[in-house]
Design a protein around this motif. Structure first.
Motif, PDB file in Angstrom:
ATOM      1  N   SER A 113      31.880  39.207  22.053  1.00 20.71           N
ATOM      2  CA  SER A 113      32.657  40.339  22.107  1.00 20.71           C
ATOM      3  C   SER A 113      32.844  40.608  23.772  1.00 20.71           C
ATOM      4  CB  SER A 113      31.895  41.746  21.670  1.00 20.71           C
ATOM      5  OG  SER A 113      31.157  42.061  22.157  1.00 20.71           O
ATOM      6  N   GLY A 114      33.999  41.445  23.998  1.00 20.64           N
ATOM      7  CA  GLY A 114      34.089  41.919  25.550  1.00 20.64           C
ATOM      8  C   GLY A 114      34.865  40.637  26.303  1.00 20.64           C
ATOM      9  N   ALA A 115      34.797  40.766  27.478  1.00 19.77           N
ATOM     10  CA  ALA A 115      35.478  40.070  28.380  1.00 19.77           C
ATOM     11  C   ALA A 115      34.425  39.612  29.651  1.00 19.77           C
ATOM     12  CB  ALA A 115      36.623  40.400  28.668  1.00 19.77           C
ATOM     13  N   TYR A 116      34.712  38.588  30.069  1.00 22.02           N
ATOM     14  CA  TYR A 116      33.974  38.233  31.423  1.00 22.02           C
ATOM     15  C   TYR A 116      34.718  36.906  32.008  1.00 22.02           C
ATOM     16  CZ  TYR A 116      31.630  34.273  29.129  1.00 22.02           C
ATOM     17  OH  TYR A 116      31.470  33.246  28.227  1.00 22.02           O
ATOM     18  N   SER A 117      34.262  36.793  33.249  1.00 20.74           N
ATOM     19  CA  SER A 117      34.655  35.676  34.059  1.00 20.74           C
ATOM     20  C   SER A 117      33.364  35.018  34.540  1.00 20.74           C
ATOM     21  CB  SER A 117      35.377  35.878  35.234  1.00 20.74           C
ATOM     22  OG  SER A 117      35.732  34.660  36.158  1.00 20.74           O
ATOM     23  N   THR A 118      33.479  33.487  34.338  1.00 15.76           N
ATOM     24  CA  THR A 118      32.343  32.824  35.055  1.00 15.76           C
ATOM     25  C   THR A 118      32.735  31.402  35.519  1.00 15.76           C
ATOM     26  OG1 THR A 118      30.003  32.017  34.201  1.00 15.76           O
ATOM     27  CG2 THR A 118      31.900  31.536  32.800  1.00 15.76           C
ATOM     28  N   GLY A 119      31.642  30.704  36.101  1.00 15.38           N
ATOM     29  CA  GLY A 119      32.026  29.233  36.683  1.00 15.38           C
ATOM     30  C   GLY A 119      31.008  28.528  37.321  1.00 15.38           C
ATOM     31  N   ALA A 120      30.995  27.595  37.479  1.00 13.25           N
ATOM     32  CA  ALA A 120      29.861  26.545  38.186  1.00 13.25           C
ATOM     33  C   ALA A 120      30.602  26.145  39.568  1.00 13.25           C
ATOM     34  CB  ALA A 120      29.554  25.645  37.475  1.00 13.25           C
ATOM     35  N   TYR A 121      29.814  26.045  40.670  1.00 14.71           N
ATOM     36  CA  TYR A 121      30.295  25.603  41.897  1.00 14.71           C
ATOM     37  C   TYR A 121      30.733  23.922  41.584  1.00 14.71           C
ATOM     38  CZ  TYR A 121      30.373  24.952  46.829  1.00 14.71           C
ATOM     39  OH  TYR A 121      30.713  24.421  48.355  1.00 14.71           O
ATOM     40  N   GLY A 122      32.031  23.887  42.084  1.00 18.45           N
ATOM     41  CA  GLY A 122      32.496  22.733  42.033  1.00 18.45           C
ATOM     42  C   GLY A 122      33.698  22.381  40.960  1.00 18.45           C
ATOM     43  N   TYR A 123      33.653  23.530  40.345  1.00 15.40           N
ATOM     44  CA  TYR A 123      34.615  23.696  39.152  1.00 15.40           C
ATOM     45  C   TYR A 123      35.487  24.762  38.994  1.00 15.40           C
ATOM     46  CZ  TYR A 123      31.877  19.686  37.686  1.00 15.40           C
ATOM     47  OH  TYR A 123      31.163  18.300  37.630  1.00 15.40           O
ATOM     48  N   HIS A 124      36.746  24.760  38.496  1.00 15.27           N
ATOM     49  CA  HIS A 124      37.423  26.259  38.457  1.00 15.27           C
ATOM     50  C   HIS A 124      37.057  27.177  37.547  1.00 15.27           C
ATOM     51  CE1 HIS A 124      38.957  25.733  34.355  1.00 15.27           C
ATOM     52  NE2 HIS A 124      39.350  24.539  34.610  1.00 15.27           N
ATOM     53  N   PRO A 125      36.915  28.461  37.805  1.00 13.74           N
ATOM     54  CA  PRO A 125      36.338  29.528  36.969  1.00 13.74           C
ATOM     55  C   PRO A 125      36.909  29.382  35.451  1.00 13.74           C
ATOM     56  CG  PRO A 125      37.790  30.359  38.770  1.00 13.74           C
ATOM     57  CD  PRO A 125      38.045  28.992  38.970  1.00 13.74           C
ATOM     58  N   TYR A 126      36.362  30.341  34.691  1.00 14.16           N
ATOM     59  CA  TYR A 126      36.878  30.566  33.292  1.00 14.16           C
ATOM     60  C   TYR A 126      36.716  32.053  33.148  1.00 14.16           C
ATOM     61  CZ  TYR A 126      36.077  25.415  32.621  1.00 14.16           C
ATOM     62  OH  TYR A 126      36.350  24.354  32.267  1.00 14.16           O
ATOM     63  N   ILE A 127      37.706  32.465  31.963  1.00  7.21           N
ATOM     64  CA  ILE A 127      37.580  33.793  31.529  1.00  7.21           C
ATOM     65  C   ILE A 127      37.692  33.873  30.178  1.00  7.21           C
ATOM     66  CG2 ILE A 127      39.317  35.595  31.440  1.00  7.21           C
ATOM     67  CD1 ILE A 127      40.640  34.796  34.222  1.00  7.21           C
ATOM     68  N   LEU A 128      36.677  34.653  29.706  1.00  9.90           N
ATOM     69  CA  LEU A 128      36.753  35.060  28.428  1.00  9.90           C
ATOM     70  C   LEU A 128      37.553  36.329  27.901  1.00  9.90           C
ATOM     71  CD1 LEU A 128      34.003  34.356  25.644  1.00  9.90           C
ATOM     72  CD2 LEU A 128      34.703  36.904  25.939  1.00  9.90           C
ATOM     73  N   LEU A 129      38.549  36.345  26.850  1.00 11.46           N
ATOM     74  CA  LEU A 129      38.984  37.431  26.670  1.00 11.46           C
ATOM     75  C   LEU A 129      38.952  37.637  25.121  1.00 11.46           C
ATOM     76  CD1 LEU A 129      42.541  37.272  28.494  1.00 11.46           C
ATOM     77  CD2 LEU A 129      40.430  38.676  29.329  1.00 11.46           C
ATOM     78  N   ASN A 130      39.126  38.843  24.431  1.00 10.02           N
ATOM     79  CA  ASN A 130      39.157  39.332  23.088  1.00 10.02           C
ATOM     80  C   ASN A 130      40.627  39.915  22.929  1.00 10.02           C
ATOM     81  OD1 ASN A 130      36.885  38.279  21.292  1.00 10.02           O
ATOM     82  ND2 ASN A 130      36.068  38.736  23.118  1.00 10.02           N
ATOM     83  N   TYR A 131      41.762  39.269  23.319  1.00 11.53           N
ATOM     84  CA  TYR A 131      43.082  39.747  23.684  1.00 11.53           C
ATOM     85  C   TYR A 131      43.612  40.298  22.583  1.00 11.53           C
ATOM     86  CZ  TYR A 131      47.503  40.663  25.917  1.00 11.53           C
ATOM     87  OH  TYR A 131      48.596  41.410  26.473  1.00 11.53           O
TER      88      TYR A 131
END
Length: 595
Positions: free
Chosen positions: A358-376
């Protein structure tokens, strides 16, 4: 609103994040796990030899390589599990990665204690060498943390408890996202719908009082039935915080937490004190809401309803993307172009599905683009959530682009600045975009709610955490009822004018952030800093914008208080919080003129 939540495989690919930029398949993760184990054997050969400058440099470079592999595999496995917490293959992968992480921390636990034993002046002389330029802040941190690092044996023992220490959070996450079932409630059209975390956010904003009351009561009925289990989970999480702080020679768990950001405990206490002094503003807002809604009494489930009930707008995801990009134009063409590219190329996992976190967040690993989780779910809140998480993602994107690995990770203390500034700019754009009084009131109310939930509510959360941790540190035995009483009393103080019900005493049972102790206060300080910086960008010129963009690119190359001061705001004073609350007062007065 659909009555049934889709399974993961029923969601169209265009609405899912693309994890293949990290790994083509979960099987590829195993190769990196094997490589980490191989590199670990080599790294352990440096034990006892770190006093030599060249050997230390080799060890640091190898550690960077290993940590990037661990970070990449952990981030990927975490996101795969978040897609569906009931997926046993994803759970098994995450368990393997987490076990490797624990093995990694155990195997490298000699490293920091050995560095701590070295003469700090010698380390500083090493740092003067150009080959160590990426490690200068890291070496400075060694001096700052020296008294809190234990002996080799003690550090190894603590590291071995890593998986157990994370158990309360893991148990709560599994219970909250996979096991708890909230049954069905009636929607506005009278049809039954399954109550989920994502749906609750929409139902609690319903203009039909019975709908929101029913959703509220049903949600807390389920949490109440698990009150004892969740209380034991949370109390053990708090005990773990206090134990680790004590072992590391801190005066309190709060001090241990703020030390990580090199933030004085006074900043935390100043936030609570400043909000207490201005709590009358929240009470004025509650009276205003009661007046506009025409209710003789107002309850907690009445606080989330848009005050302009005639303006019932929905925001399909594609429209949300357009609005966010337009709202952030003040950040310059490059920022908008980079963000647009990300939103159109697999950065975002958009819609809710069965088992999804549930919810939302942004995450990422160095060397790769970031990601966003939503529950739109097509609400205005979801539009602002997209802007918020995009702020995190772009902060990560620019930090990773401009900083070496050691300095790329910004601290949580500054993380909420980039996200909340995006919300401030979007709000400013939307308010200026309309001449309709009802829409202006709708937006002003949303903004007032943001301050209520981000500054007032998160500060109340922060005060709850402070009280609970202090009681454990004082040897007070906590019970489920004691936790409920503490939480209920805080609500009575903060929400004077709202009719208190028994259900609100249970709200602490459903807050995931409490398992990351003393995290939530950073939402409040972050919003305060963001409002100040956003005003500077809106009222200033290229200089203010350049300072802010430089802040986004700075990662963790300096301490957060220093980075914010360079960007133009001093969080060591109460002034940013006071300014944010003054803005709240002005918006409340503007809203009052429209009704």
């Amino acid at each position: 609103m659909n009555s049934n939540i889709k399974h993961r495989d029923e969601i169209e690919e265009q609405y899912k994040w693309n994890l293949t930029t990290m790994y083509q398949s979960p099987e590829e993760v195993e190769k990196d796990l094997a490589l980490v184990k191989e590199l670990l054997a080599k790294f352990m050969g440096y034990q006892g030899k770190l006093g030599d400058q060249d050997t230390l440099l080799e060890a640091l470079l190898l550690q960077d390589q290993m940590e990037q592999l661990v970070e990449k595999s952990y981030t990927y496995a975490h996101m795969k599990l978040d897609e569906d917490n009931a997926n046993t293959m994803s759970l098994a992968l995450f368990d393997r990665v987490r076990s490797l992480y624990v093995h990694y921390t155990e195997s490298t636990s000699f490293f920091m204690p050995e560095l701590m034993k070295l003469d700090f002046a010698t380390l500083q002389s090493y740092a003067a060498d150009e080959r160590f330029k990426d490690y200068r802040h890291f070496i400075q941190e060694i001096g700052r943390n020296k008294e809190h690092v234990l002996s080799d044996v003690e550090e190894k023992i603590l590291s071995s408890f890593g998986e157990l220490a994370g158990a309360p959070k893991s148990i709560f996450q599994t219970l909250n996202n996979a096991d708890l079932k909230f049954g069905e409630v009636l929607s506005e059209d009278g049809s039954p719908v399954e109550l989920t975390h994502g749906r609750y956010q929409s139902l609690i904003q319903s203009t039909n009082r019975e709908v929101r009351k029913s959703a509220y009561n049903e949600l807390y009925r389920v949490y109440k039935s698990f009150k004892n289990t969740i209380a034991q989970t949370y109390i053990n999480s708090v005990k773990k915080d206090c134990l680790f702080a004590r072992l590391r020679k801190f005066n309190s768990a709060l001090e241990a937490s703020t030390h990580a950001d090199n933030v004085d405990v006074a900043v935390y206490n100043n936030l609570i004190d400043t909000v207490h002094k201005n709590i009358g503003l929240l009470h004025q807002y509650i009276d205003f809401r009661k007046q506009v809604m025409g209710l003789p009494e107002i309850y907690m489930y009445d606080l989330y309803v848009p005050l302009v009930t005639e303006l019932k707008k929905t925001y399909p995801y594609e429209e949300a993307v357009k609005l966010v990009l337009q709202g952030l134009e003040k950040l310059g063409d490059k920022y908008v172009s980079d963000l647009r590219h990300g939103l159109e190329n697999g950065w975002v996992d958009i819609y809710e599905n069965k088992g999804k976190t549930s919810g939302a967040y942004s995450t990422g690993a160095y060397g790769y683009h970031p990601y966003i989780l939503l529950n739109y779910n097509d609400t205005l809140n979801d539009v602002f959530t997209l802007a918020h998480e995009a702020g995190h993602a772009m902060h990560t994107f620019y930090s990773h682009q401009n900083q070496p690995y050691r300095n790329a990770s910004y601290t949580i203390f500054v993380a909420e600045v980039a996200s909340t500034l995006n919300e401030s700019l979007l709000m400013h754009y939307l308010l200026n975009k309309t001449n309709d009084a009802k829409e202006k009131l709708y937006l002003l109310n949303y903004n007032l709610e943001q301050v209520r939930t981000t500054v007032f509510r998160q500060t109340m959360f922060a005060e709850f955490e402070k009280i609970v941790h202090e009681k454990v540190e004082q040897g007070v035995s906590l019970t489920p009822d004691a936790l409920c009483e503490i939480y209920y009393d805080l609500n009575k103080f903060y929400y004077q004018g709202v009719q208190m019900d028994d259900e609100i005493a249970l709200e602490w049972t459903r807050i995931p952030h409490f398992y990351n102790a003393f995290y939530v206060y950073k939402y409040a300080t972050g919003m305060s800093a963001a409002v100040a910086l956003a005003n500077g960008i809106l009222q200033g010129g290229q200089t203010e914008l350049n300072k802010y963009l430089e802040f986004l690119a700075s990662g963790g190359k300096d301490y957060p208080i220093n980075l914010l001061k360079q960007a133009g705001v001093d969080m060591a004073t109460p002034q940013p919080v006071e300014a944010c609350l003054h803005s709240f007062q002005e918006n409340l007065q503007a809203a009052a003129k429209l009704v």
